[in-house]
Design a protein around this motif. Sequence first.
Motif, PDB file in Angstrom:
ATOM      1  N   HIS A   1      -5.615   2.652  -9.603  1.00  0.00           N
ATOM      2  CA  HIS A   1      -5.448   3.554  -8.463  1.00  0.00           C
ATOM      3  C   HIS A   1      -5.158   4.963  -8.999  1.00  0.00           C
ATOM      4  CE1 HIS A   1      -5.106   0.007  -5.889  1.00  0.00           C
ATOM      5  NE2 HIS A   1      -4.177  -0.463  -6.713  1.00  0.00           N
TER       6      HIS A   1
ATOM      7  N   LEU B   1      -7.429  -0.119  -2.785  1.00  0.00           N
ATOM      8  CA  LEU B   1      -6.796  -1.199  -2.028  1.00  0.00           C
ATOM      9  C   LEU B   1      -7.846  -2.122  -1.400  1.00  0.00           C
ATOM     10  CD1 LEU B   1      -3.906   0.841  -0.383  1.00  0.00           C
ATOM     11  CD2 LEU B   1      -3.720  -0.841  -2.231  1.00  0.00           C
TER      12      LEU B   1
ATOM     13  N   SER C   1      -7.662   4.216  -0.770  1.00  0.00           N
ATOM     14  CA  SER C   1      -8.284   3.252   0.155  1.00  0.00           C
ATOM     15  C   SER C   1      -9.336   2.417  -0.568  1.00  0.00           C
ATOM     16  CB  SER C   1      -8.911   3.980   1.342  1.00  0.00           C
ATOM     17  OG  SER C   1      -7.933   4.618   2.136  1.00  0.00           O
TER      18      SER C   1
ATOM     19  N   ALA D   1       0.833  -1.205   0.000  1.00  0.00           N
ATOM     20  CA  ALA D   1       0.000   0.000   0.000  1.00  0.00           C
ATOM     21  C   ALA D   1       0.864   1.251   0.000  1.00  0.00           C
ATOM     22  CB  ALA D   1      -0.926  -0.010   1.214  1.00  0.00           C
TER      23      ALA D   1
END
Length: 469
Positions: free
Chosen positions: A237, A375, A372, A111
């Motif tokens: 992302h 992930l 967030s 992350a």
Amino acid sequence: MNVNATHPDYDAALPIWLRARDVMAGEDAVKSGGEKYLPRLEAQTDEEYAAYLARGTFFNAAGRTADGFVGLLFRRDPTVRVPDPTTGLGSALSGFLNDADMAGMTFASYARAVVREVLVVGRAGSLVDWDGEGEHRAFVTQCKAEDILNWRVERVAGRNVLTLLVLHEWVRVAGGDVYETKLGEQVRVLRLGVDGCQVEVWRPGPVDGRRRDWVMVESRTPLRLGRPLPLIPFVFHGSNHSLPGVDRLPLGDVITVNLDHFRLNADYRHGMHFTALPTAWVCGFDKSSTLRIGSSTAWVTETPGATAGFLEFRGDGLETFERAMDRDERLMAILGARMLESEKRTAETQAAIELRMTGEHSVLGALAGAVSVGLTNVLRWVYWWNSTEARPEDLTGGAVTFVLNVDYSVRGLTSADMNAVVQAWQNGALSQDTMLDIFRRGEVIAPGRTNEQEARLIALGTGKLGIKN
């Protein structure tokens, strides 16, 4: 077949991504760019330009800003929720959290790498795959923005679905001795059709004239529970969303000003090189004589009226560059590099400091929220690989979550705050767990210690706080 064709948005963003990479890499990478980042002065020879480039100093404010923002995002551990480790699903998810990429990287470290990529270029990707031959488990592979060559989104059954994904990869190839590592490029194509997700691997073939053809070396249909995948197992992302569209660079403005600061610095040092040292001059001396400069040397001539002196720089020319560089440094501080701003000489309250940094925190908050979500989707894919649901969207919403820290204040609880919280608990306005959670967020309790452990320690020390069962 032109399998490595790129998306138009990729073509438009690639120069911006490469510029950001060079700036983050530091002075050597920026100077290697040569005239791309520092234009040549008029009539400069190659030797003069090389000296001009070498004299400049690159002050990597953008890189330091990225490091500072990553530190703020991870100054507190992310919130992770997975099934009970004693269950089969929980055990599989716990194993993934401890080794996400089958190379020893924890999911928390993964992350962190994704967050830095999004900060630097505004884009990253995660390919969630299944190792069906060795360990029989799910794993994730990070994809940089430059490696996501092409993609296509289509409307399927009332939803926007990723139907094409083309990834550029570097893999180890045969050849050389046992101590030599040779890398070759390949293109991985994931295509969604009526028969589910299809995977193709292409590698460069022989060169035909000026064009190199690509040859398909592998074609397979990934299976789960004996059936093809209903979707492409990939997560985008971005800094503001988790969609396939290219997002803007969070530090793009800082990078632009950082390069302007470098050009000003090169001009400033170029001017200093020619003007900072005094230049000796003589009039009326023999042209064939050798005149040395030093405390033990005197210039002597018998010519009447001969004179000598030093030429020194006068004027505000170099000060103009100094003021311009100072302005760029202040501008970079305003745009995000608060840790680079010079300390204020006047007192400033904590509330004023936090208000002054609200803009930067709002950018970080949006980025933390978007990453967030992405992930969490990665964890949902891993959960799905190990579950029995037919489609990933059939999973319950709260089965797994991954939430980055959104509290960037470095100010802990004051003694007055702590007394107020304890008093509220004593009066029954707060539960014991809520009080301890407040203390943990205020950095009074160690972040890795549970409420039960803290209650037990308090009970052992004072005997006043009951231990929860």
